[in-house]
Design an enzyme around this catalytic site. Structure first.
Site, PDB file in Angstrom:
ATOM      1  N   LYS A 181       0.854  -1.209   0.034  1.00 45.85           N
ATOM      2  CA  LYS A 181      -0.454   0.221   0.327  1.00 45.85           C
ATOM      3  C   LYS A 181       0.589   1.122  -0.032  1.00 45.85           C
ATOM      4  O   LYS A 181       2.082   1.472   1.049  1.00 45.85           O
ATOM      5  CB  LYS A 181      -1.242   0.182   1.431  1.00 45.85           C
ATOM      6  CG  LYS A 181      -2.070   1.416   1.235  1.00 45.85           C
ATOM      7  CD  LYS A 181      -2.741   1.175   2.792  1.00 45.85           C
ATOM      8  CE  LYS A 181      -2.778   1.427   3.642  1.00 45.85           C
ATOM      9  NZ  LYS A 181      -2.066   2.556   3.244  1.00 45.85           N
TER      10      LYS A 181
ATOM     11  N   ASP B 214      -3.369   4.535  -1.497  1.00 42.70           N
ATOM     12  CA  ASP B 214      -4.523   4.638  -1.102  1.00 42.70           C
ATOM     13  C   ASP B 214      -4.040   6.401  -0.440  1.00 42.70           C
ATOM     14  O   ASP B 214      -3.863   6.893   0.264  1.00 42.70           O
ATOM     15  CB  ASP B 214      -3.477   4.601   1.017  1.00 42.70           C
ATOM     16  CG  ASP B 214      -4.936   4.657   1.772  1.00 42.70           C
ATOM     17  OD1 ASP B 214      -6.395   5.487   1.635  1.00 42.70           O
ATOM     18  OD2 ASP B 214      -4.743   4.626   2.949  1.00 42.70           O
TER      19      ASP B 214
ATOM     20  N   LYS C  97      -7.223   8.264  -0.305  1.00 42.49           N
ATOM     21  CA  LYS C  97      -8.354   8.920   0.095  1.00 42.49           C
ATOM     22  C   LYS C  97      -8.786  10.087  -0.250  1.00 42.49           C
ATOM     23  O   LYS C  97      -8.808  10.859   0.204  1.00 42.49           O
ATOM     24  CB  LYS C  97      -8.320   8.818   1.871  1.00 42.49           C
ATOM     25  CG  LYS C  97      -7.793   7.583   2.656  1.00 42.49           C
ATOM     26  CD  LYS C  97      -7.397   7.460   3.745  1.00 42.49           C
ATOM     27  CE  LYS C  97      -7.077   6.958   4.786  1.00 42.49           C
ATOM     28  NZ  LYS C  97      -5.737   6.000   4.980  1.00 42.49           N
TER      29      LYS C  97
ATOM     30  N   ASP D  94     -13.645  16.016  -2.327  1.00 44.08           N
ATOM     31  CA  ASP D  94     -13.206  16.677  -2.802  1.00 44.08           C
ATOM     32  C   ASP D  94     -14.698  16.467  -3.949  1.00 44.08           C
ATOM     33  O   ASP D  94     -15.421  16.188  -2.968  1.00 44.08           O
ATOM     34  CB  ASP D  94     -12.697  16.780  -3.409  1.00 44.08           C
ATOM     35  CG  ASP D  94     -12.269  18.324  -4.038  1.00 44.08           C
ATOM     36  OD1 ASP D  94     -13.102  19.644  -3.620  1.00 44.08           O
ATOM     37  OD2 ASP D  94     -10.939  18.557  -3.643  1.00 44.08           O
TER      38      ASP D  94
ATOM     39  N   THR E 117     -10.175   3.665  11.540  1.00 39.77           N
ATOM     40  CA  THR E 117      -9.433   2.573  12.426  1.00 39.77           C
ATOM     41  C   THR E 117      -8.530   3.289  13.418  1.00 39.77           C
ATOM     42  O   THR E 117      -8.806   3.191  14.693  1.00 39.77           O
ATOM     43  CB  THR E 117      -8.122   1.834  11.540  1.00 39.77           C
ATOM     44  OG1 THR E 117      -7.620   2.376  11.125  1.00 39.77           O
ATOM     45  CG2 THR E 117      -8.843   0.649  11.059  1.00 39.77           C
TER      46      THR E 117
ATOM     47  N   ARG F  15       3.291  -0.683  11.101  1.00 40.79           N
ATOM     48  CA  ARG F  15       4.016  -0.758  11.894  1.00 40.79           C
ATOM     49  C   ARG F  15       4.630  -1.645  12.440  1.00 40.79           C
ATOM     50  O   ARG F  15       5.518  -2.328  12.343  1.00 40.79           O
ATOM     51  CB  ARG F  15       3.899   0.449  12.330  1.00 40.79           C
ATOM     52  CG  ARG F  15       4.248   2.054  11.739  1.00 40.79           C
ATOM     53  CD  ARG F  15       3.657   3.077  12.812  1.00 40.79           C
ATOM     54  NE  ARG F  15       1.697   2.843  13.314  1.00 40.79           N
ATOM     55  CZ  ARG F  15       0.987   3.558  13.251  1.00 40.79           C
ATOM     56  NH1 ARG F  15       1.759   5.129  13.998  1.00 40.79           N
ATOM     57  NH2 ARG F  15      -0.414   3.376  13.263  1.00 40.79           N
TER      58      ARG F  15
HETATM   59  O1  C5P Z   1       1.283   0.920  11.043  1.00 43.58           O
HETATM   60  P1  C5P Z   1      -0.453   1.427  10.557  1.00 43.58           P
HETATM   61  O2  C5P Z   1      -0.772  -0.394  10.360  1.00 43.58           O
HETATM   62  O3  C5P Z   1      -1.077   1.264  11.405  1.00 43.58           O
HETATM   63  O4  C5P Z   1      -0.957   0.866   9.137  1.00 43.58           O
HETATM   64  C1  C5P Z   1      -2.723   1.715   8.774  1.00 43.58           C
HETATM   65  C2  C5P Z   1      -2.216   2.030   7.746  1.00 43.58           C
HETATM   66  O5  C5P Z   1      -3.315   1.691   7.119  1.00 43.58           O
HETATM   67  C3  C5P Z   1      -2.039   3.555   7.104  1.00 43.58           C
HETATM   68  O6  C5P Z   1      -1.021   4.045   6.379  1.00 43.58           O
HETATM   69  C4  C5P Z   1      -2.938   4.044   7.307  1.00 43.58           C
HETATM   70  O7  C5P Z   1      -2.553   5.658   6.138  1.00 43.58           O
HETATM   71  C5  C5P Z   1      -3.997   3.446   6.870  1.00 43.58           C
HETATM   72  N1  C5P Z   1      -5.454   3.022   7.031  1.00 43.58           N
HETATM   73  C6  C5P Z   1      -5.655   3.380   7.992  1.00 43.58           C
HETATM   74  N2  C5P Z   1      -7.390   3.431   8.254  1.00 43.58           N
HETATM   75  C7  C5P Z   1      -7.979   3.851   7.685  1.00 43.58           C
HETATM   76  C8  C5P Z   1      -7.596   3.603   6.182  1.00 43.58           C
HETATM   77  C9  C5P Z   1      -6.123   3.750   6.245  1.00 43.58           C
HETATM   78  O8  C5P Z   1      -4.713   3.170   9.482  1.00 43.58           O
HETATM   79  N3  C5P Z   1      -9.579   3.195   7.933  1.00 43.58           N
END
Ligand code: C5P
Length: 225
Positions: A30, A58, A60, A63, A117, A210
């Site tokens: 991603k 991604d 997002k 607009d 999330t 992460r």
């Molecule tokens: O590091 P981590 O596992 O928290 O990363 C989650 C990834 O998913 C990030 O790139 C974040 O931008 C993306 N994301 C998210 N929640 C959403 C949509 C995308 O955490 N609802």
């Protein structure tokens, strides 16, 4: 790892190349705003050319309908399999995005981001003025009316989403970020779930950032489907 998108955050291009070279188990990546705003289309093309991975862009997008449609047309020809737009942009924006994606990115599935999330249920109430279940249902209605077939949600929302799927006889592609192993830090995420539980709850694809990028060897431990 056929069901796990690795979120390439907190890395520069060389670090991304190193990760993908060291771990050929990564089959899906991603690319988020951080990498895309830094390197533009070149990072997407470079990863697609040099590594055997599917790409989820991604961005997002959120607009007015015509701006989102034109933004998607500007991505024409980019080798991406998934692209995100915000469901809260509303039905007209989602419809304009859908039409533009069909024309300009025929091999790419749009995913509508429902509720981030990172949001707590309290924050959701502050933003939307109603309980999160109601907010989620309203977004699902917009997504359904606009014929969007994929969404991004917390794995904790999957029970509500499957109930809606049963009612409407529809089936969404469900992509869930906010994935953590039991002993991982949650960082800025709040509505999290383990990979195993998220798949059991009905997730089609996980997004893991992460937990993998801080400890890439966890890939070798078989936690990620
Ligand atoms: O590091 P981590 O596992 O928290 O990363 C989650 C990834 O998913 C990030 O790139 C974040 O931008 C993306 N994301 C998210 N929640 C959403 C949509 C995308 O955490 N609802």
């Amino acid at each position: 790892m056929e069901k796990t998108f690795v979120a390439l955050d907190n890395m520069d291009k060389d670090q991304v190349r190193q990760l993908l070279s060291d771990y050929p188990q990564i089959k899906k990546v991603k690319i988020g705003l951080e990498l895309y705003l830094k390197y533009g289309n070149s990072i997407v093309n470079e990863i697609a050319n040099d590594f055997n991975v599917e790409i989820f862009l991604d961005l997002k997008l959120h607009d007015i309908p015509s701006t989102v449609a034109k933004a998607i047309s500007a991505l024409k020809g980019l080798p991406i399999n998934f692209l995100t737009i915000h469901a809260s942009g509303g039905r007209k924006m989602l419809e304009a995005a859908f039409e533009s994606a069909q024309e300009n990115l025929p091999n790419c599935q749009l995913l509508a981001v429902t509720i981030l999330t990172s949001h707590t249920t309290r924050e959701i109430k502050d933003i939307w003025g109603r309980e999160y279940k109601e907010s989620l249902s309203a977004l699902l209605n917009e997504i359904t009316k606009a014929q969007i077939t994929g969404l991004v949600c917390s794995a904790q929302d999957l029970s509500i989403i499957s109930a809606q799927e049963n009612e409407t006889n529809l089936s969404f592609t469900k992509v869930t970020p906010g994935i953590r192993l039991k002993n991982d830090e949650s960082d800025d995420q709040t509505r999290i779930m383990t990979p195993e539980d998220a798949i059991k709850a009905g997730s089609n694809f996980l997004v893991v950032g992460r937990s993998i990028t801080k400890n890439p060897n966890s890939i070798l431990e078989g936690h990620y489907p």
